[in-house]
Design a protein around this motif. Structure first.
Motif, PDB file in Angstrom:
ATOM      1  N   TRP A 212      -0.679   6.395   1.091  1.00 41.03           N
ATOM      2  CA  TRP A 212      -2.078   6.577   1.481  1.00 41.03           C
ATOM      3  C   TRP A 212      -2.207   7.967   2.099  1.00 41.03           C
ATOM      4  O   TRP A 212      -1.493   8.293   3.043  1.00 41.03           O
ATOM      5  CB  TRP A 212      -2.506   5.528   2.512  1.00 41.03           C
ATOM      6  CG  TRP A 212      -2.461   4.121   2.008  1.00 41.03           C
ATOM      7  CD1 TRP A 212      -1.357   3.325   1.894  1.00 41.03           C
ATOM      8  CD2 TRP A 212      -3.559   3.326   1.577  1.00 41.03           C
ATOM      9  NE1 TRP A 212      -1.692   2.090   1.426  1.00 41.03           N
ATOM     10  CE2 TRP A 212      -3.043   2.049   1.227  1.00 41.03           C
ATOM     11  CE3 TRP A 212      -4.945   3.543   1.471  1.00 41.03           C
ATOM     12  CZ2 TRP A 212      -3.857   1.019   0.770  1.00 41.03           C
ATOM     13  CZ3 TRP A 212      -5.745   2.529   1.020  1.00 41.03           C
ATOM     14  CH2 TRP A 212      -5.207   1.279   0.661  1.00 41.03           C
TER      15      TRP A 212
ATOM     16  N   LYS B 209      -7.667  -2.208   2.040  1.00 36.16           N
ATOM     17  CA  LYS B 209      -6.671  -2.800   1.150  1.00 36.16           C
ATOM     18  C   LYS B 209      -6.890  -2.335  -0.284  1.00 36.16           C
ATOM     19  O   LYS B 209      -8.026  -2.246  -0.754  1.00 36.16           O
ATOM     20  CB  LYS B 209      -6.767  -4.332   1.179  1.00 36.16           C
ATOM     21  CG  LYS B 209      -6.325  -4.979   2.474  1.00 36.16           C
ATOM     22  CD  LYS B 209      -6.370  -6.498   2.363  1.00 36.16           C
ATOM     23  CE  LYS B 209      -5.930  -7.161   3.653  1.00 36.16           C
ATOM     24  NZ  LYS B 209      -5.933  -8.639   3.538  1.00 36.16           N
TER      25      LYS B 209
ATOM     26  N   GLU C 245     -14.313   2.785  14.818  1.00 33.32           N
ATOM     27  CA  GLU C 245     -13.131   1.996  15.133  1.00 33.32           C
ATOM     28  C   GLU C 245     -12.146   2.056  13.969  1.00 33.32           C
ATOM     29  O   GLU C 245     -12.496   2.441  12.855  1.00 33.32           O
ATOM     30  CB  GLU C 245     -13.539   0.546  15.395  1.00 33.32           C
ATOM     31  CG  GLU C 245     -14.433   0.359  16.618  1.00 33.32           C
ATOM     32  CD  GLU C 245     -14.769  -1.097  16.839  1.00 33.32           C
ATOM     33  OE1 GLU C 245     -14.388  -1.923  15.982  1.00 33.32           O
ATOM     34  OE2 GLU C 245     -15.416  -1.402  17.858  1.00 33.32           O
ATOM     35  N   ASN C 246     -10.903   1.683  14.258  1.00 26.78           N
ATOM     36  CA  ASN C 246      -9.908   1.619  13.190  1.00 26.78           C
ATOM     37  C   ASN C 246     -10.347   0.618  12.125  1.00 26.78           C
ATOM     38  O   ASN C 246     -10.866  -0.447  12.433  1.00 26.78           O
ATOM     39  CB  ASN C 246      -8.548   1.220  13.746  1.00 26.78           C
ATOM     40  CG  ASN C 246      -7.924   2.309  14.601  1.00 26.78           C
ATOM     41  OD1 ASN C 246      -8.423   3.427  14.644  1.00 26.78           O
ATOM     42  ND2 ASN C 246      -6.850   1.971  15.291  1.00 26.78           N
ATOM     43  N   THR C 247     -10.116   0.978  10.870  1.00 25.02           N
ATOM     44  CA  THR C 247     -10.492   0.117   9.752  1.00 25.02           C
ATOM     45  C   THR C 247      -9.265  -0.149   8.885  1.00 25.02           C
ATOM     46  O   THR C 247      -8.566   0.793   8.504  1.00 25.02           O
ATOM     47  CB  THR C 247     -11.583   0.771   8.885  1.00 25.02           C
ATOM     48  OG1 THR C 247     -12.723   1.038   9.692  1.00 25.02           O
ATOM     49  CG2 THR C 247     -11.981  -0.138   7.727  1.00 25.02           C
ATOM     50  N   THR C 248      -8.999  -1.407   8.606  1.00 22.79           N
ATOM     51  CA  THR C 248      -7.917  -1.764   7.691  1.00 22.79           C
ATOM     52  C   THR C 248      -8.484  -1.852   6.281  1.00 22.79           C
ATOM     53  O   THR C 248      -9.394  -2.645   6.014  1.00 22.79           O
ATOM     54  CB  THR C 248      -7.274  -3.105   8.077  1.00 22.79           C
ATOM     55  OG1 THR C 248      -6.701  -2.983   9.382  1.00 22.79           O
ATOM     56  CG2 THR C 248      -6.179  -3.480   7.095  1.00 22.79           C
TER      57      THR C 248
ATOM     58  N   GLU D 229       1.401  -1.014   3.899  1.00 26.20           N
ATOM     59  CA  GLU D 229       2.115  -2.280   4.091  1.00 26.20           C
ATOM     60  C   GLU D 229       1.834  -3.210   2.919  1.00 26.20           C
ATOM     61  O   GLU D 229       0.691  -3.543   2.623  1.00 26.20           O
ATOM     62  CB  GLU D 229       1.656  -2.952   5.397  1.00 26.20           C
ATOM     63  CG  GLU D 229       2.348  -4.269   5.671  1.00 26.20           C
ATOM     64  CD  GLU D 229       1.849  -4.930   6.949  1.00 26.20           C
ATOM     65  OE1 GLU D 229       2.235  -6.087   7.199  1.00 26.20           O
ATOM     66  OE2 GLU D 229       1.063  -4.293   7.674  1.00 26.20           O
TER      67      GLU D 229
ATOM     68  N   GLU E   8      -1.992  -2.465   2.164  1.00 22.50           N
ATOM     69  CA  GLU E   8      -3.025  -2.096   3.121  1.00 22.50           C
ATOM     70  C   GLU E   8      -2.571  -0.973   4.045  1.00 22.50           C
ATOM     71  O   GLU E   8      -1.375  -0.726   4.229  1.00 22.50           O
ATOM     72  CB  GLU E   8      -3.455  -3.304   3.945  1.00 22.50           C
ATOM     73  CG  GLU E   8      -2.401  -3.814   4.899  1.00 22.50           C
ATOM     74  CD  GLU E   8      -2.883  -4.994   5.726  1.00 22.50           C
ATOM     75  OE1 GLU E   8      -2.393  -5.148   6.863  1.00 22.50           O
ATOM     76  OE2 GLU E   8      -3.737  -5.771   5.241  1.00 22.50           O
ATOM     77  N   ALA E   9      -3.555  -0.283   4.620  1.00 23.00           N
ATOM     78  CA  ALA E   9      -3.303   0.776   5.600  1.00 23.00           C
ATOM     79  C   ALA E   9      -4.442   0.779   6.602  1.00 23.00           C
ATOM     80  O   ALA E   9      -5.564   0.359   6.300  1.00 23.00           O
ATOM     81  CB  ALA E   9      -3.189   2.137   4.917  1.00 23.00           C
ATOM     82  N   THR E  10      -4.169   1.256   7.815  1.00 21.71           N
ATOM     83  CA  THR E  10      -5.182   1.340   8.863  1.00 21.71           C
ATOM     84  C   THR E  10      -5.672   2.779   8.973  1.00 21.71           C
ATOM     85  O   THR E  10      -4.873   3.712   9.086  1.00 21.71           O
ATOM     86  CB  THR E  10      -4.625   0.884  10.210  1.00 21.71           C
ATOM     87  OG1 THR E  10      -4.205  -0.479  10.092  1.00 21.71           O
ATOM     88  CG2 THR E  10      -5.682   0.975  11.298  1.00 21.71           C
ATOM     89  N   VAL E  11      -6.999   2.946   8.920  1.00 17.04           N
ATOM     90  CA  VAL E  11      -7.622   4.262   8.920  1.00 17.04           C
ATOM     91  C   VAL E  11      -8.516   4.394  10.144  1.00 17.04           C
ATOM     92  O   VAL E  11      -9.251   3.466  10.492  1.00 17.04           O
ATOM     93  CB  VAL E  11      -8.471   4.461   7.642  1.00 17.04           C
ATOM     94  CG1 VAL E  11      -9.137   5.832   7.651  1.00 17.04           C
ATOM     95  CG2 VAL E  11      -7.607   4.303   6.415  1.00 17.04           C
ATOM     96  N   SER E  12      -8.468   5.539  10.806  1.00 14.59           N
ATOM     97  CA  SER E  12      -9.359   5.809  11.935  1.00 14.59           C
ATOM     98  C   SER E  12     -10.209   7.030  11.609  1.00 14.59           C
ATOM     99  O   SER E  12      -9.755   7.966  10.948  1.00 14.59           O
ATOM    100  CB  SER E  12      -8.564   6.049  13.221  1.00 14.59           C
ATOM    101  OG  SER E  12      -7.670   7.128  13.060  1.00 14.59           O
TER     102      SER E  12
END
Length: 211
Positions: free
Chosen positions: A37, A100, A95-98, A53, A86-90
Motif C-alpha cells: 500500500w 480493504k 480519523e484513521n480509516t481501515t 495485513e 487491509e491497511a490503516t490510512v490517516s
C-alpha cells in the motif's frame, strides 16, 4: 476418414472406461503474498508505505473428477472465492480509516491429477481462470476504484486424499498477473490517493464430500 473413425473409437473407449464422481468442497484460504500500500500524492504529510495485513478467506464450490485409464484423472471445479488485504490510512483532520482490497470472484480450476496411492493420495496441477466480481466500495472518506482485470489466469498445485466419501485437500495457488487498485479520498478538496499492488498467492486447506 479412417483417422477420424479411429479417433472417435479412442474417445468412446476412454469415455466408456472413465469413472465420474462429484463432490461439494469448502476451503479455508490463507493469503501468502505481501500486498503493498503506497500513498503517491496527498495534501498531508501522512505518507503510507506498508505491506498491509492479509485476512483469511474462504471458497465453496463443486468438483467433478473423471478417472482416466491408468492412474490419471481430470478434475474441473467451480468455486465462489472471497479474501482480502487491509491497511490503516490517516489523513489531515480525519480519523484513521481501515481500507480493504476485497477479492470476490468465481474460480474455475481445470486440474490434471495422478493417483500416487490410489484414492488414498493423489497429486494434481493445472490452470485456474478467475472472473472478478469485486465492485467499488466506500471506506470512511475513501472510495475504491477497481483497476484489476475482469478475467485473470493463475495456477494450482496440490494433494488430495479420499477416505470413502470424505475428501481432504491442501493446495497452493499462484497468479500470473497483478491486482492493482486505487483508493481516493472522497472529501472535497483532498488529493489523498492510496494505491494497492499485489500478485495474490493463496494456501488452501479443504474438506469435501462425494455425492
Amino acid at each position: 476418414m479412417k483417422n477420424l473413425i479411429s479417433a472417435a473409437l479412442i474417445c468412446l473407449s476412454i469415455g466408456a472406461s472413465a469413472q465420474i464422481s462429484f463432490a461439494g468442497k469448502v476451503n479455508v484460504l490463507i493469503p501468502t503474498s505481501s500486498a503493498s500500500w503506497k500513498n503517491f500524492k496527498t495534501a498531508t504529510t501522512n505518507a503510507i508505505n506498508q505491506k498491509g495485513e492479509n485476512i483469511t478467506g474462504f471458497n465453496v464450490g463443486l468438483s467433478m473428477k473423471v478417472n482416466l485409464p491408468g492412474a490419471l484423472y481430470v478434475m474441473p471445479e467451480l468455486y465462489y472465492t472471497n479474501f482480502s488485504n487491509e491497511a490503516t490510512v490517516s489523513g489531515e483532520n480525519t480519523e484513521n480509516t481501515t481500507i480493504k482490497a476485497k477479492s470476490s470472484r468465481v474460480d474455475i480450476p481445470v486440474l490434471l491429477g495422478h493417483n500416487l496411492l490410489g484414492n488414498l493420495l493423489s497429486a494434481y496441477a493445472g490452470p485456474v481462470g478467475s472472473f472478478n466480481l469485486t465492485k467499488d466500495d466506500d471506506f470512511g472518506s475513501f472510495v475504491q476504484k477497481v483497476n484489476t482485470k475482469n478475467f485473470t489466469v493463475g495456477y494450482q498445485v496440490g494433494l488430495q486424499s479420499e477416505l470413502k466419501k470424505l475428501i481432504i485437500s491442501a493446495k497452493y495457488e499462484g497468479a500470473f498477473s497483478k491486482d492493482q487498485r486505487k483508493f481516493v479520498n472522497a472529501v472535497a478538496g483532498s488529493t489523498q490517493e492510496v494505491s494497492y499492488d499485489n500478485r495474490a498467492s493463496l494456501f488452501m486447506l479443504g474438506l469435501g464430500y462425494k455425492f
